[in-house]
Design a protein around this motif. Structure first.
Motif, mmCIF file in Angstrom:
data_model
loop_
_atom_site.group_PDB
_atom_site.id
_atom_site.type_symbol
_atom_site.label_atom_id
_atom_site.label_comp_id
_atom_site.label_asym_id
_atom_site.label_seq_id
_atom_site.Cartn_x
_atom_site.Cartn_y
_atom_site.Cartn_z
ATOM 1 N N GLY A 194 7.514 3.237 -2.708
ATOM 2 C CA GLY A 194 6.103 3.636 -2.777
ATOM 3 C C GLY A 194 5.762 4.325 -4.090
ATOM 4 N N THR A 240 6.518 2.970 2.851
ATOM 5 C CA THR A 240 6.175 2.516 1.507
ATOM 6 C C THR A 240 4.682 2.719 1.258
ATOM 7 O OG1 THR A 240 7.929 0.865 1.581
ATOM 8 C CG2 THR A 240 6.238 0.561 -0.088
ATOM 9 N N MET A 271 3.176 5.295 -1.394
ATOM 10 C CA MET A 271 2.399 4.658 -2.456
ATOM 11 C C MET A 271 1.056 5.372 -2.587
ATOM 12 S SD MET A 271 1.396 0.612 -2.860
ATOM 13 C CE MET A 271 -0.156 0.459 -1.975
#
Lengths: 334, 334
Positions: free
Chosen positions: A260, A292, A296
């Protein structure tokens, strides 16, 4: 007349190939061994045998068609030059060899194959770039002009598309996201000779390394503690996570954090509409997608927040590599 | 008939603009204040006054020409939409304002200006992207299809070109290399609200912060120790480095290390033919180029080693921003 393309996927063990139409339908497929031809001097025989098998497959169809081209996915492939250059696991020097001139390991694959098929258009690129074009031609990136593909296998590959075109870079080797350095303090040793590369954390081997690190760090019981390193396979972590195994769950959280963060950095460079995850690890579904996505967004510059889709590939499955390679030709015809 | 373009550079203090031909020759230039129009409701008057001044300049030439377009470099500019969106330092809300709807701060700049020039093609992008296109049209990147521009000012801007085209990304905001996170452990606070962004290390303010950190860390004498933070300017570090000042030299080494590492990561994504350094810090010449080059190669994946040129911009100088903005039009005409 119907047009077909031969897609070829060259791996370290086998070379698979098949006849594909522009919708991604596969008409016939076959395979030869790659590892039967391990050394530099085996390369001509490899090409000869591969082309013979491809001709046999091409002749096996019961209807007439036009062969529109041959698309090849191979390690260390240079799209511009049509070559495969110093691949780590193919056509190596013998141990006792004295002439170690690496120029002998630049293989003019596109030309060598094309000339055995009447000069038909033949293009090569690395397998991650081939998968990327496959996603664009047949998969979930249809119609997208800016996206990123992340292929999660033994290592981490990637392909970048901007303005509707694959980014090959000036030398044909762009898109090695697996080798951005994400850990500068005590980073893990990478096959490339450096330390802390993304693929040492985010890949089948990466998550396995994480599992062993976490078994040392955490005290929680885990079924993973019964398996020796050499018997261990990344898919065991998914299976354990399904059972709520705390070490396995932490493996995915950590892997998602590393991926991420890297994807948030990627966003600042190409600002893609979507990022696709493809291959082994991506099949762990929510275990990998949820952390992720969370990390992110957590690490994203405000400009890009909540704008970039994280999606599964639309070309998963056993023939993805052949499809991806074949897509090279349809994409070039546009 | 000769064709000219108006290039417009919108900064927080002033807006500079000029008439430029396709060789980058500047025929006339002028400037209005930007900071006279600080609030959201001042924007219409700003556009009106700017266009009036642009018309006056356009009418001042003694020969006939065709106005081919208007290219604008501005903060937070969205190339696709022709807008400037929530710029940090322009047309802000008043302190006492109650309606803080950020949609009111999406300014349709391209349309608003174009309509006052008979609908002539008008394009906007951020200043770093404008400089990138300037490098491609007039500067050292002529003929290059894959390169990266790094603009070193108060912050760090960037522009990426792949396959001969600017990467704007799906939302028009690509190319924020200053905001990749390069330090995850105790990173410096960034204006974007996060920590450890590249521009907190590599920029005029970044190297100044480094100087103060090093004055705390090192014991060596330094003329920089006589200057208070608020009186300190990055150019003093160059001047001190010229005299062999050990703290100043270490400032550049460290800055080059942070930039070189980041550029090695960039290479894995777009594999550019060259990376150009532009603006304030880049004028320190060997002090910044030598360590950046060294650490870039030191951190480079083997595939890209000794292949990527690190070069000074070819459009340095006082009119670079106007030239860059004007180049938007010539590039779009291709």
């Amino acid at each position: 007349m119907k047009k077909l393309v031969i897609g070829v996927d060259i791996g370290g063990i086998n070379t698979a190939f098949g006849l594909v139409d522009e919708n991604g339908d596969l008409y016939a497929e076959s395979v030869i061994s790659t590892k039967k031809y391990p050394y530099v001097e085996d390369y001509p025989a490899y090409v000869e045998d591969l082309c013979q098998a491809m001709h046999a497959l091409a002749d096996s169809l019961s209807f007439d068609y036009e062969l529109a081209g041959i698309g090849i996915g191979a390690p260390n492939a240079n799209y511009h030059a049509g070559t495969v250059e110093m691949p780590a696991n193919l056509w190596k020097f013998r141990r006792d060899e004295t002439d170690l001139d690496e120029n002998r390991r630049i293989f003019r694959l596109a030309e060598d194959i094309s000339s055995r098929f009447g000069g038909v258009r033949t293009l090569v690129t690395n397998d991650a770039n081939a998968a990327t074009i496959g996603e664009m031609v047949y998969g979930n990136a249809k119609g997208m002009r800016d996206f990123v593909m992340v292929t999660l296998g033994t290592g981490l590959g990637s392909g970048f598309v901007a303005n509707g075109e694959m980014i090959y870079g000036h030398d044909g080797f762009a898109g090695e996201l697996g080798h951005i350095i994400v850990e500068r303090h005590n980073g893990r040793e990478c096959g490339c000779g450096r330390y802390g590369c993304l693929e040492t954390y985010v890949s089948a081997t990466g998550i396995k390394r994480t599992a062993f690190e976490l078994m040392a760090k955490m005290s929680a019981p885990s079924r993973l503690r019964d398996i020796a390193f050499n018997d261990f396979d990344a898919s065991m972590i998914s299976a354990a996570a399904e059972q709520g195994d705390p070490v396995a769950l932490e493996c995915f959280r950590f892997t998602g954090e590393m991926l991420g963060r890297a994807l948030a950095d990627v966003a600042t460079i190409t600002s893609p509409e979507a990022i696709f995850l493809f291959g082994g690890l991506s099949k762990a579904g929510k275990f990998i997608f949820e952390p992720t996505q969370w990390y992110m967004e957590e690490n994203m510059l405000f400009v890009y927040k909540n704008k970039i889709k994280l999606l599964p590939s639309g070309i998963q499955g056993k023939n993805a590599a052949i499809l991806g390679a074949s897509a090279l030709i349809w994409q070039a015809e546009k």
